[in-house]
Design an enzyme around this catalytic site. Structure first.
Site, PDB file in Angstrom:
ATOM      1  CG  HIS A  61      39.864  46.211  34.709  1.00 38.54           C
ATOM      2  ND1 HIS A  61      40.284  47.323  34.044  1.00 38.54           N
ATOM      3  CD2 HIS A  61      39.855  45.214  33.790  1.00 38.54           C
ATOM      4  CE1 HIS A  61      40.532  47.010  32.779  1.00 38.54           C
ATOM      5  NE2 HIS A  61      40.270  45.734  32.604  1.00 38.54           N
ATOM      6  N   GLY A  62      37.467  44.835  38.264  1.00 41.89           N
ATOM      7  CA  GLY A  62      37.474  44.500  39.692  1.00 41.89           C
ATOM      8  C   GLY A  62      36.281  44.998  40.474  1.00 41.89           C
TER       9      GLY A  62
ATOM     10  CG  ASP B  47      43.839  41.308  30.143  1.00 43.05           C
ATOM     11  OD1 ASP B  47      43.332  41.894  29.182  1.00 43.05           O
ATOM     12  OD2 ASP B  47      43.290  41.231  31.281  1.00 43.05           O
ATOM     13  CG  HIS B  48      44.797  45.469  30.384  1.00 38.52           C
ATOM     14  ND1 HIS B  48      44.178  46.558  29.796  1.00 38.52           N
ATOM     15  CD2 HIS B  48      43.797  44.758  30.953  1.00 38.52           C
ATOM     16  CE1 HIS B  48      42.884  46.501  30.011  1.00 38.52           C
ATOM     17  NE2 HIS B  48      42.614  45.409  30.698  1.00 38.52           N
TER      18      HIS B  48
ATOM     19  CB  THR C  23      37.185  40.628  40.086  1.00 36.55           C
ATOM     20  OG1 THR C  23      38.096  41.546  39.489  1.00 36.55           O
ATOM     21  CG2 THR C  23      37.153  40.840  41.585  1.00 36.55           C
TER      22      THR C  23
ATOM     23  CG  ASN D 199      38.293  40.627  28.923  1.00 36.78           C
ATOM     24  OD1 ASN D 199      38.153  39.858  27.986  1.00 36.78           O
ATOM     25  ND2 ASN D 199      39.165  41.620  28.907  1.00 36.78           N
TER      26      ASN D 199
ATOM     27  CG  HIS E 150      38.748  45.079  29.037  1.00 34.46           C
ATOM     28  ND1 HIS E 150      39.962  44.646  29.497  1.00 34.46           N
ATOM     29  CD2 HIS E 150      38.774  44.919  27.696  1.00 34.46           C
ATOM     30  CE1 HIS E 150      40.705  44.250  28.473  1.00 34.46           C
ATOM     31  NE2 HIS E 150      40.003  44.404  27.355  1.00 34.46           N
ATOM     32  N   GLY E 151      36.166  44.292  32.414  1.00 34.96           N
ATOM     33  CA  GLY E 151      35.491  44.519  33.686  1.00 34.96           C
ATOM     34  C   GLY E 151      34.161  43.794  33.768  1.00 34.96           C
TER      35      GLY E 151
END
Ligand code: 13P
Length: 274
Positions: free
Chosen positions: A174-175, A81-82, A227, A224, A202-203
């Protein structure tokens, strides 16, 4: 079975479904993640950050994922990832990963395209799938105005790079765990109308359940979630380890934390396979 990501996403696209991608932070969760997806008969992408891959070791991680997948009747991919450095992409490919992401989203468009082209060359040479990112997925605190992905840039990006999957900026973070994100579905719709490459959410933790389903309908076939899984494990760990005697079996304690994460995984699978 252990496979690459691209065929999983193409099949999901044909079926109008999503493939969940779950972030791994420690080896302990890997067999549980693969088994939980198999119970639900759901193809799954297990993914790690560059830091986690280095912490565990690229080859050790791919060996555990490969072995965990071997006995199961679902496709399982291992994805980096990333990664923003080509050397990390190479390390993942040499270490046995079946999929990588090159993230040049912080770069100007032309540079993002040319670096992604180099990453695509590395991946294609090894029969490994590749995702890239265009536009910004937030990190940390929420901002109100976004550099959303420009649909025309997305058309050019996929034509010139030939990536298997494209992460786009539609306002996700994200998160983001406590409040849900207001995503821009008009931007996603405009990208979906012009781009046939599977898109990536994402996120996922911060996205409302109803929005996740809409995202699948609008071309996001890799979704994805990180968290929220971590939160469910750590929350269970606080309770389980907090109440444990030091001579209790570590295995038994961790199984209870894994069970909490497995419940979250089942919920996410139900969200993307409707
Ligand atoms: P969350 O941690 O917000 O679910 O995001 C996961 C992710 O997109 C990994 O790239």
């Amino acid at each position: 079975m252990y496979t690459t990501m691209a065929p999983m996403l193409l099949q999901a696209k044909q079926e109008g479904k999503g493939v969940p991608a779950f972030n791994i932070h420690a080896l302990e969760v890997v067999p549980m993640m693969a088994r939980t997806a198999a119970e639900k008969n759901c193809p799954v992408i297990l993914q790690v950050s560059v830091s986690t891959a280095k912490y565990i070791g690229f080859h050790l991680l791919s060996t555990v994922v490969r072995e965990s997948a071997a006995a199961l009747n679902i496709p399982v991919a291992l994805h980096l990832d990333h990664a923003s450095k080509l050397e990390d992409i190479s390390a993942a490919i040499e270490g046995g990963f079946s999929s990588v992401m090159y993230d040049g989203s912080q770069l100007p468009l032309d540079e993002n395209i040319s670096r992604t082209q180099e990453a695509v060359k590395l991946a294609r040479g090894a029969d490994v799938s590749i995702e890239a990112e265009l536009g910004i997925v937030g990190r940390g605190k929420i901002v109100e105005s976004y550099p959303y992905t420009d649909p025309e840039d997305a058309v050019r990006f996929v034509a010139e790079t030939g990536v298997d999957a494209l992460a786009v900026g539609i306002g996700t973070h994200h998160g983001q765990y406590k409040a849900k994100t207001n995503i821009n579905l008009d931007v996603l719709k405009a990208i979906h109308e012009k781009v046939s490459t599977p898109l990536v959410l994402h996120g996922g933790t911060g996205v409302r359940e109803e929005d996740v389903r809409i995202c699948v309908r609008l071309g996001m076939h890799k979704l994805n979630f990180g968290t929220e899984l971590n939160v469910s494990w750590v929350r269970a760990a606080k309770e389980v380890f907090g109440a444990a005697e030091p001579d209790e079996s570590l295995r038994e304690l961790m199984i209870r934390c894994n069970n909490a994460m497995a419940d979250t995984i089942r919920k996410k699978i139900d969200l993307v396979r409707f």
